[in-house]
Design an enzyme around this catalytic site. Structure first.
Site, mmCIF file in Angstrom:
data_model
loop_
_atom_site.group_PDB
_atom_site.id
_atom_site.type_symbol
_atom_site.label_atom_id
_atom_site.label_comp_id
_atom_site.label_asym_id
_atom_site.label_seq_id
_atom_site.Cartn_x
_atom_site.Cartn_y
_atom_site.Cartn_z
ATOM 1 N N LEU A 74 32.733 3.280 -16.173
ATOM 2 C CA LEU A 74 32.668 3.298 -14.715
ATOM 3 C C LEU A 74 32.645 1.882 -14.149
ATOM 4 O O LEU A 74 33.379 1.576 -13.198
ATOM 5 C CB LEU A 74 31.432 4.073 -14.259
ATOM 6 N N ASN B 96 24.942 14.562 -26.225
ATOM 7 C CA ASN B 96 23.894 14.879 -25.259
ATOM 8 C C ASN B 96 24.084 16.297 -24.758
ATOM 9 O O ASN B 96 25.008 17.000 -25.173
ATOM 10 C CB ASN B 96 23.886 13.857 -24.119
ATOM 11 N N PHE C 36 27.874 8.969 -11.455
ATOM 12 C CA PHE C 36 26.823 9.973 -11.596
ATOM 13 C C PHE C 36 25.668 9.379 -12.383
ATOM 14 O O PHE C 36 25.883 8.569 -13.294
ATOM 15 C CB PHE C 36 27.340 11.220 -12.317
ATOM 16 N N PRO D 218 31.628 0.699 -24.331
ATOM 17 C CA PRO D 218 32.055 0.064 -23.082
ATOM 18 C C PRO D 218 31.586 0.869 -21.881
ATOM 19 O O PRO D 218 31.435 2.095 -21.940
ATOM 20 C CB PRO D 218 33.583 0.065 -23.195
ATOM 21 N N ASP D 219 31.331 0.185 -20.784
ATOM 22 C CA ASP D 219 30.902 0.824 -19.540
ATOM 23 C C ASP D 219 32.158 1.211 -18.760
ATOM 24 O O ASP D 219 32.760 0.392 -18.065
ATOM 25 C CB ASP D 219 30.034 -0.135 -18.726
#
Length: 417
Positions: A321, A221, A340, A318-319
Site C-alpha cells: 500500500l 491470518n 485498511f 514489501p509494503d
C-alpha cells in the site's frame, strides 16, 4: 460481546421489474430468475411472447411471480386497455430474458406488432432501463445480421448483456447461452444502482496471504476475504471496471469482476504492478503478512526429538500500500489509495497513525477479531478532515451494505474529471 446486525431491506425492495420472455429453450432459466428477483424484494410482472409459451407456461410464471401474466397487446385487464403502455410505465426496469434472435431483429427494426416489442418501444427511456439477455444457437449468435441487430439495439439505448459459452440444447458448444439467473439478478441490481464510479478503473485486494515455511506449512491470518469481495462487487455495481486480486480464499468471484488469484505477498505485489497501470482507485483490503520466511525449506521439516522447533529466520515483506501511495501516479492525484487497518485495540489511534505512515488519503479501520470470518462489520473512515463512522454509531451492518456505503464515500472523494 455479540452484535446482531439490524434488519436490512432486500437489494430490490420496492422495485418493479417487468420480465419479458421470448421463444427460446432458455425460458427454463426464467423460472429461477423470477424467484431470485422476488426474493431480492422486487415486484415482478411477467410478459410472454407467443413463442415463449411453447417452452414454459404462463401458469408457472404466475405462480412464481404472484402476478397475472400478460401475453397479448389486446389484454383488457389494464383500466385504460393499453397493456403495452401501462405495464411499461409501472416498471423501474425491463429485462427480456431470454431475448431470441427474432426478438432482437424486431427491436432493431423498431417493429411493434406484439406485446413485448410494444412495451420496449413505449417504455419511458429516461428512467426505465431495458436489459436484453440474448439466448440462441452459436451460429445464430455469430451471424452478421444478429450482431448488427445487437449493435443497433445498443445504439438505441438498450443494455445488451453478454452471452455465455458452453453446451447448447442443439448439441453444439459455443457462444450464445443465456447468462445464469444469479448473473442476471446482478445485472438488474447494477442497472438500478447509481453509477457513481462509471468509467473508473478500480483495483481491490482481498483476503490473507500465505507465506510458505516448507511445502506444507506457512504463516497466514484469519482474514476471510469477505469484506474485500463485497467491496469489489459494490464497485462493479456502481459502474467501475474492477480487478480483484485475491489471496487464498474460497469465495465465488463477483459477477463482472476480473479476478487474479495469488498466494504470497510477493505474488500480490507482482499482480498489483500491471493492475495499477491506468487504475483510478486502489482499495487495499487484503491482510498482507508483514513477514515471510527468509528461506523456504525444500522438504517438510521434521521433529528431531529435541523438543525444540527448527530455527526460523524472517524478513519483512514489501509494503504494498505504501509503495502504491508513493508512486508517481498517486502523487500526481491520478491514483486514489484506500487502506485498511485491522486492529485488536485502540482502533482510532492505531488507524490514524497507519494512515500517516502509509501516506494514503483515506483509511478504513476495524477491530479484526470482531469481524474475521463474519458477514457483518463496522468501519471507522479516517482522512485529513477527520473521522466518519460507517454505519453511523458503528452498529454492525452486513458487509454488502457496508461495502456500498464505503464505495459511495470513495466516489464522493474522487477528483472530478
Amino acid at each position: 460481546m455479540t452484535h446482531t446486525p439490524p434488519h436490512e431491506p432486500p437489494e430490490l425492495a420496492g422495485r418493479r421489474i417487468l420480465l419479458g420472455l421470448t421463444g427460446s429453450v432458455a425460458c427454463y432459466k426464467a423460472a429461477e430468475l423470477c424467484r431470485l428477483l422476488t426474493q431480492a424484494g422486487a415486484r415482478v410482472q411477467v410478459a410472454m411472447s407467443e413463442g415463449a409459451q411453447h417452452f414454459i407456461t404462463a401458469a408457472t410464471m404466475q405462480a412464481l411471480s404472484g402476478q397475472p401474466v400478460f401475453t397479448s397487446q389486446w389484454d383488457e385487464r389494464p383500466a385504460n386497455g393499453m397493456a403495452h403502455i401501462q405495464l411499461g410505465r409501472e416498471a423501474d426496469a425491463i429485462l427480456v430474458a431470454p431475448a431470441s434472435a427474432d426478438f432482437l431483429a424486431r427491436l432493431a427494426a423498431g417493429r411493434a406488432d406484439d406485446l413485448l416489442s410494444l412495451l420496449c418501444l413505449a417504455r419511458p427511456r429516461e428512467r426505465a432501463p431495458l436489459l436484453l439477455a440474448p439466448a440462441m444457437n452459436r451460429e445464430m449468435w455469430s451471424h452478421p445480421a444478429t450482431q448488427r441487430n445487437v449493435r443497433q439495439a445498443a445504439a438505441d439505448g438498450a443494455r445488451v448483456l453478454a452471452v455465455g459459452f458452453g453446451a447448447q440444447a442443439c448439441g453444439e458448444t459455443g457462444d450464445g447461452r443465456m447468462l445464469q439467473a444469479p448473473e442476471l439478478l446482478e445485472e438488474v441490481i447494477a442497472a438500478l444502482t447509481p453509477q457513481t464510479l462509471a468509467g473508473r478503473r478500480v483495483v481491490v485486494t482481498a483476503g490473507p496471504t500465505f507465506e510458505a515455511i516448507d511445502p506444507v506449512r506457512g504463516l497466514t491470518n484469519r482474514s476471510s476475504g469477505k469484506m474485500g469481495f463485497a467491496i469489489a462487487r459494490a464497485a462493479r455495481l456502481a459502474g467501475a471496471q474492477v480487478t480483484l486480486i485475491a489471496g487464498p480464499v474460497h469465495l465465488p468471484t463477483p459477477h463482472g469482476v476480473a479476478r487474479v488469484d495469488v498466494e504470497s505477498a510477493l505474488q500480490m505485489q507482482a499482480a498489483l504492478q500491471p493492475a495499477l497501470q491506468g487504475a483510478d482507485v486502489l482499495i487495499a483490503a487484503a491482510a498482507v503478512a508483514d513477514w515471510r520466511a527468509a528461506e523456504v525449506a525444500a522438504q517438510k521439516m521434521k521433529k528431531d526429538g529435541s523438543g525444540l522447533p527448527p530455527p526460523l529466520r524472517f524478513v519483512e515483506n514489501p509494503d504494498l500500500l505504501a509503495a502504491a501511495a508513493r508512486s508517481p501516479r498517486a502523487q500526481a492525484g491520478q491514483l486514489y489509495c484506500v487502506g485498511f487497518a485491522a486492529e485488536s485495540e485502540n482502533l482510532l489511534a492505531h488507524a490514524q497513525a497507519k494512515r500517516q505512515r502509509k501516506g494514503v488519503p483515506l483509511l478504513a479501520g476495524n477491530i479484526g477479531p470482531a469481524t474475521f470470518g463474519r458477514d457483518d462489520n463496522a468501519l471507522l473512515l479516517i482522512d485529513e478532515a477527520g473521522v466518519t463512522e460507517l454505519p453511523a454509531g458503528l452498529q454492525p451492518a452486513s458487509k454488502r451494505q457496508l461495502a456500498r456505503l464505503l464505495v459511495d464515500e470513495i466516489a464522493r472523494r474522487l477528483p472530478r474529471r
